[in-house]
Design a protein around this motif. Structure first.
Motif, PDB file in Angstrom:
ATOM      1  N   ARG A  70       9.851  -8.069 -10.863  1.00  0.00           N
ATOM      2  CA  ARG A  70      10.899  -9.032 -11.254  1.00  0.00           C
ATOM      3  C   ARG A  70      12.284  -8.509 -10.888  1.00  0.00           C
ATOM      4  O   ARG A  70      13.156  -9.257 -10.449  1.00  0.00           O
ATOM      5  N   GLU A  71      12.504  -7.197 -11.051  1.00  0.00           N
ATOM      6  CA  GLU A  71      13.791  -6.603 -10.665  1.00  0.00           C
ATOM      7  C   GLU A  71      14.001  -6.667  -9.158  1.00  0.00           C
ATOM      8  O   GLU A  71      15.112  -6.932  -8.699  1.00  0.00           O
ATOM      9  N   ARG A  72      12.960  -6.415  -8.391  1.00  0.00           N
ATOM     10  CA  ARG A  72      13.078  -6.334  -6.927  1.00  0.00           C
ATOM     11  C   ARG A  72      12.935  -7.687  -6.240  1.00  0.00           C
ATOM     12  O   ARG A  72      13.473  -7.879  -5.151  1.00  0.00           O
ATOM     13  N   MET A  73      12.174  -8.597  -6.853  1.00  0.00           N
ATOM     14  CA  MET A  73      11.922  -9.916  -6.273  1.00  0.00           C
ATOM     15  C   MET A  73      11.998 -10.964  -7.389  1.00  0.00           C
ATOM     16  O   MET A  73      10.983 -11.528  -7.789  1.00  0.00           O
ATOM     17  N   PRO A  74      13.198 -11.231  -7.902  1.00  0.00           N
ATOM     18  CA  PRO A  74      13.330 -12.118  -9.062  1.00  0.00           C
ATOM     19  C   PRO A  74      12.891 -13.559  -8.822  1.00  0.00           C
ATOM     20  O   PRO A  74      12.651 -14.295  -9.780  1.00  0.00           O
ATOM     21  N   ASP A  75      12.763 -13.953  -7.556  1.00  0.00           N
ATOM     22  CA  ASP A  75      12.332 -15.321  -7.297  1.00  0.00           C
ATOM     23  C   ASP A  75      10.813 -15.453  -7.206  1.00  0.00           C
ATOM     24  O   ASP A  75      10.295 -16.546  -6.975  1.00  0.00           O
ATOM     25  N   ALA A  76      10.074 -14.375  -7.428  1.00  0.00           N
ATOM     26  CA  ALA A  76       8.617 -14.467  -7.499  1.00  0.00           C
ATOM     27  C   ALA A  76       8.236 -15.258  -8.750  1.00  0.00           C
ATOM     28  O   ALA A  76       9.051 -15.454  -9.654  1.00  0.00           O
ATOM     29  N   ALA A 122       2.383 -10.608   4.132  1.00  0.00           N
ATOM     30  CA  ALA A 122       1.709 -11.825   3.660  1.00  0.00           C
ATOM     31  C   ALA A 122       2.720 -12.939   3.396  1.00  0.00           C
ATOM     32  O   ALA A 122       2.489 -14.096   3.756  1.00  0.00           O
ATOM     33  N   ILE A 123       3.847 -12.584   2.792  1.00  0.00           N
ATOM     34  CA  ILE A 123       4.889 -13.578   2.525  1.00  0.00           C
ATOM     35  C   ILE A 123       5.431 -14.133   3.839  1.00  0.00           C
ATOM     36  O   ILE A 123       5.559 -15.343   4.005  1.00  0.00           O
ATOM     37  N   SER A 124       5.731 -13.249   4.791  1.00  0.00           N
ATOM     38  CA  SER A 124       6.302 -13.702   6.067  1.00  0.00           C
ATOM     39  C   SER A 124       5.323 -14.546   6.876  1.00  0.00           C
ATOM     40  O   SER A 124       5.738 -15.380   7.674  1.00  0.00           O
ATOM     41  N   GLN A 125       4.022 -14.357   6.651  1.00  0.00           N
ATOM     42  CA  GLN A 125       3.009 -15.134   7.355  1.00  0.00           C
ATOM     43  C   GLN A 125       2.710 -16.469   6.672  1.00  0.00           C
ATOM     44  O   GLN A 125       1.861 -17.234   7.133  1.00  0.00           O
ATOM     45  N   GLY A 126       3.380 -16.742   5.556  1.00  0.00           N
ATOM     46  CA  GLY A 126       3.191 -18.007   4.860  1.00  0.00           C
ATOM     47  C   GLY A 126       1.886 -18.094   4.086  1.00  0.00           C
ATOM     48  O   GLY A 126       1.409 -19.192   3.798  1.00  0.00           O
ATOM     49  N   ARG A 127       1.303 -16.962   3.742  1.00  0.00           N
ATOM     50  CA  ARG A 127       0.055 -16.955   2.989  1.00  0.00           C
ATOM     51  C   ARG A 127       0.341 -17.190   1.506  1.00  0.00           C
ATOM     52  O   ARG A 127       1.500 -17.257   1.095  1.00  0.00           O
ATOM     53  N   LEU A 128      -0.694 -17.301   0.703  1.00  0.00           N
ATOM     54  CA  LEU A 128      -0.562 -17.438  -0.746  1.00  0.00           C
ATOM     55  C   LEU A 128      -0.783 -16.050  -1.351  1.00  0.00           C
ATOM     56  O   LEU A 128      -1.901 -15.707  -1.721  1.00  0.00           O
ATOM     57  N   PRO A 129       0.264 -15.234  -1.459  1.00  0.00           N
ATOM     58  CA  PRO A 129       0.085 -13.861  -1.935  1.00  0.00           C
ATOM     59  C   PRO A 129       0.053 -13.748  -3.454  1.00  0.00           C
ATOM     60  O   PRO A 129       0.836 -14.385  -4.156  1.00  0.00           O
ATOM     61  N   LEU A 130      -0.886 -12.926  -3.942  1.00  0.00           N
ATOM     62  CA  LEU A 130      -1.057 -12.713  -5.368  1.00  0.00           C
ATOM     63  C   LEU A 130      -1.158 -11.220  -5.654  1.00  0.00           C
ATOM     64  O   LEU A 130      -1.950 -10.514  -5.031  1.00  0.00           O
ATOM     65  N   LEU A 131      -0.341 -10.768  -6.601  1.00  0.00           N
ATOM     66  CA  LEU A 131      -0.442  -9.402  -7.105  1.00  0.00           C
ATOM     67  C   LEU A 131      -1.097  -9.470  -8.478  1.00  0.00           C
ATOM     68  O   LEU A 131      -0.653 -10.244  -9.327  1.00  0.00           O
ATOM     69  N   GLU A 132      -2.113  -8.665  -8.700  1.00  0.00           N
ATOM     70  CA  GLU A 132      -2.742  -8.535 -10.017  1.00  0.00           C
ATOM     71  C   GLU A 132      -2.374  -7.147 -10.503  1.00  0.00           C
ATOM     72  O   GLU A 132      -2.870  -6.146 -10.001  1.00  0.00           O
ATOM     73  N   ILE A 133      -1.404  -7.095 -11.442  1.00  0.00           N
ATOM     74  CA  ILE A 133      -0.833  -5.809 -11.851  1.00  0.00           C
ATOM     75  C   ILE A 133      -0.608  -5.775 -13.354  1.00  0.00           C
ATOM     76  O   ILE A 133      -0.785  -6.784 -14.048  1.00  0.00           O
ATOM     77  N   ASP A 134      -0.189  -4.627 -13.847  1.00  0.00           N
ATOM     78  CA  ASP A 134       0.080  -4.476 -15.279  1.00  0.00           C
ATOM     79  C   ASP A 134       1.508  -4.926 -15.594  1.00  0.00           C
ATOM     80  O   ASP A 134       2.298  -5.237 -14.701  1.00  0.00           O
ATOM     81  N   LEU A 135       1.828  -4.938 -16.882  1.00  0.00           N
ATOM     82  CA  LEU A 135       3.135  -5.408 -17.340  1.00  0.00           C
ATOM     83  C   LEU A 135       4.291  -4.581 -16.778  1.00  0.00           C
ATOM     84  O   LEU A 135       5.310  -5.128 -16.345  1.00  0.00           O
ATOM     85  N   GLN A 136       4.143  -3.249 -16.756  1.00  0.00           N
ATOM     86  CA  GLN A 136       5.212  -2.397 -16.213  1.00  0.00           C
ATOM     87  C   GLN A 136       5.508  -2.769 -14.760  1.00  0.00           C
ATOM     88  O   GLN A 136       6.665  -2.872 -14.361  1.00  0.00           O
ATOM     89  N   GLY A 137       4.452  -2.964 -13.990  1.00  0.00           N
ATOM     90  CA  GLY A 137       4.611  -3.320 -12.582  1.00  0.00           C
ATOM     91  C   GLY A 137       5.252  -4.684 -12.418  1.00  0.00           C
ATOM     92  O   GLY A 137       6.106  -4.884 -11.556  1.00  0.00           O
ATOM     93  N   ALA A 138       4.843  -5.640 -13.266  1.00  0.00           N
ATOM     94  CA  ALA A 138       5.427  -6.983 -13.187  1.00  0.00           C
ATOM     95  C   ALA A 138       6.924  -6.935 -13.432  1.00  0.00           C
ATOM     96  O   ALA A 138       7.703  -7.618 -12.759  1.00  0.00           O
ATOM     97  N   ARG A 139       7.342  -6.102 -14.373  1.00  0.00           N
ATOM     98  CA  ARG A 139       8.773  -5.982 -14.660  1.00  0.00           C
ATOM     99  C   ARG A 139       9.522  -5.387 -13.465  1.00  0.00           C
ATOM    100  O   ARG A 139      10.649  -5.802 -13.171  1.00  0.00           O
ATOM    101  N   GLN A 140       8.932  -4.430 -12.789  1.00  0.00           N
ATOM    102  CA  GLN A 140       9.574  -3.852 -11.599  1.00  0.00           C
ATOM    103  C   GLN A 140       9.665  -4.875 -10.482  1.00  0.00           C
ATOM    104  O   GLN A 140      10.687  -4.963  -9.795  1.00  0.00           O
TER     105      GLN A 140
END
Length: 188
Positions: free
Chosen positions: A109-115, A89-107
């Motif tokens: 952030r570690e893997r994709m800090p520019d999100a 989705a990112i490579s296709q230039g779409r507007l990607p959205l993850l709806e996740i819990d706090l633990q997932g958001a922290r992970q």
């Protein structure tokens, strides 16, 4: 700068409801479909709301590196975000959205800090409790566990780039999509 947006917040704040509203009203937003080992709630459709998988299937996905993030939530069920669809989705230039819990958001952030990380907050603690109990999908014991988790999750609000208060689902969804579109326009 990544175009990936992550929506997180405490249990019962309405993350899934806001995401469903976005899915139904903003087709330009690509919504990630998480994998989970929990049982479907009434009205949930496999592949639309979640990918419902066995614990063995989930563990294999995690071991193979197929999940961008994953966690056991509320000490009960495993949840995770399949990696490949997000990167596509990112490579296709779409507007990607993850709806996740706090633990997932922290992970993420570690893997994709520019999100870009958005916290969905309740109008008040009392309203959060009312929403959790009012949906009637958990036992009293599960509600108590979720409320305990929610207290810790609310304390993490400062870790996020923006906060949207979910007083009204349609308004919260519009605010999030507007934030996403402004971010993408500014990055161009």
């Amino acid at each position: 700068m990544s175009s990936l947006f992550v929506l997180a917040g405490p249990t019962a704040v309405g993350k899934g409801t806001v995401a469903a509203f976005i899915r139904d009203h903003y087709p330009r937003v690509w919504l990630s479909v998480s994998a989970t080992t929990r049982t479907p709630r009434p009205g949930e459709v496999d592949g639309v709301h979640y990918h419902f998988v066995s614990q063995q299937e989930f563990d294999q996905m995690a071991a193979d590196g197929d999940l961008l993030e994953y966690a056991v939530v509320h000490g009960r069920a495993s949840y995770g975000t399949p990696r490949r669809p997000v990167l596509e989705a990112i490579s296709q230039g779409r507007l990607p959205l993850l709806e996740i819990d706090l633990q997932g958001a922290r992970q993420v952030r570690e893997r994709m800090p520019d999100a870009h990380f958005v916290f969905l907050a309740p109008p008040s603690w009392d309203e959060l409790v009312h929403r959790l109990i009012g949906r009637g999908t958990e036992t009293a014991e599960e509600q108590a566990v979720r409320l305990e988790t929610a207290r810790a999750e609310l304390a993490a609000q400062a870790e996020f780039d923006a906060t949207i208060v979910n007083q009204d689902v349609g308004v919260a969804a519009a605010e999030l999509v507007d934030l996403m579109e402004r971010h993408i326009s500014a990055a161009r």
